[in-house]
Design an enzyme around this catalytic site. Structure first.
Site, PDB file in Angstrom:
ATOM      1  N   ASP A  56     -32.980 -55.639 -44.271  1.00 54.61           N
ATOM      2  CA  ASP A  56     -32.903 -54.289 -43.674  1.00 54.61           C
ATOM      3  C   ASP A  56     -33.280 -54.266 -42.434  1.00 54.61           C
ATOM      4  OD1 ASP A  56     -32.535 -53.684 -46.517  1.00 54.61           O
ATOM      5  OD2 ASP A  56     -34.214 -52.014 -46.481  1.00 54.61           O
ATOM      6  N   HIS A 198     -36.463 -58.623 -44.726  1.00 56.03           N
ATOM      7  CA  HIS A 198     -36.158 -57.784 -43.412  1.00 56.03           C
ATOM      8  C   HIS A 198     -35.770 -59.240 -42.373  1.00 56.03           C
ATOM      9  CE1 HIS A 198     -38.569 -54.680 -45.331  1.00 56.03           C
ATOM     10  NE2 HIS A 198     -37.938 -53.924 -44.365  1.00 56.03           N
TER      11      HIS A 198
HETATM   12 NI    NI Z   1     -36.302 -50.233 -43.154  1.00 56.47          NI
END
Ligand code: NI
Length: 247
Positions: A56, A198
């Site tokens: 992400d 991430h």
């Molecule tokens: Ni996010």
């Protein structure tokens, strides 16, 4: 002459008797049995354990490109949920994701909590990123991951694509520590998992690649969320939330 021939026969018979009686000759047979037993449990004979790694908040130059290199080297596929505001600087990275067989998803335009926005704002946050992704990577469905996983009840109908949450969360943004991310994922992953990471953190990129190496040896294979659901016989529906292949 005869004596010599008899002696040779005698020696040959003696050697044969000794060799067959030697207990060490039984060892390879036992070894082979043990190997066969081990093979029966080895992942190479088992169906691949499929999981989806998701990344992400990117694209982020300096870490996303390293991740793409690492995934390509390992033949692994991932799913990238991109933030609209970040995309312009990384258009080439988005095209690379598409060309290398990864799944591209929508992580809204400005990473706001969707449960705090009006319907109009939600539509805008999603629509703006969707339009930009289509202009860069082409027509197609860009599935949504709502920032922080939040969405107002009833707002699912505003989202025209499947919603992807996760079943494994090592909280990589908090620790920013490769070791603890590797440990947390290793302890909780199972076939069908969707893992939240991430790619804006080099520590998470390093952890993802180390996990792929370690888990590959255990028979895991890394596919996109779309492929994971397909392999599990799940038909994705717009507005429906998917946390793993089975939940
Ligand atoms: Ni996010």
């Amino acid at each position: 002459m005869w004596k010599r021939i008899l002696l040779l026969f005698f020696l040959a018979a003696l050697a044969t008797a000794l060799l067959s009686a030697n207990p060490r000759r039984a060892v390879p047979a036992r070894g082979a049995a043990e190997i066969a037993q081990a093979d029966a449990n080895a992942p190479i004979n088992a169906a691949p354990k499929l999981v989806a790694f998701t990344f992400d908040d990117g694209p982020h130059r300096g870490s996303t490109d390293k991740l793409l290199d690492g995934l390509a080297e390992r033949g692994a596929k991932g799913t990238f949920f991109l933030v609209g505001e970040e995309i312009d600087e990384g258009r080439d990275l988005v095209r690379r994701m598409r060309d290398e067989g990864h799944q591209i998803g929508n992580h809204t335009w400005s990473h706001k909590r969707l449960d705090e926005l009006s319907d109009e704002e939600i539509i805008q946050e999603i629509g703006k990123t969707d339009a930009l992704l289509k202009s860069i990577a082409g027509e197609g469905e860009y599935w949504l991951r709502p920032p922080y996983g939040f969405l107002r009840e009833g707002a699912e109908k505003l989202v025209g694509v499947p919603l992807v949450k996760w079943s494994v969360d090592p909280r990589d943004w908090e620790s920013r520590n490769t070791e603890s991310v590797v440990k947390a994922v290793s302890e909780t992953i199972e076939p069908g998992s969707i893992v939240l990471l991430h790619d804006i953190y080099p520590t998470s990129v390093e952890a993802a690649l180390r996990l792929i190496d370690a888990l590959s040896a255990e028979g895991y294979r890394f596919v996109t969320v779309e492929e994971l659901l397909r392999q599990y016989g799940v038909t994705p529906e717009p507005g429906k939330v998917y946390r793993s292949a089975t939940t």
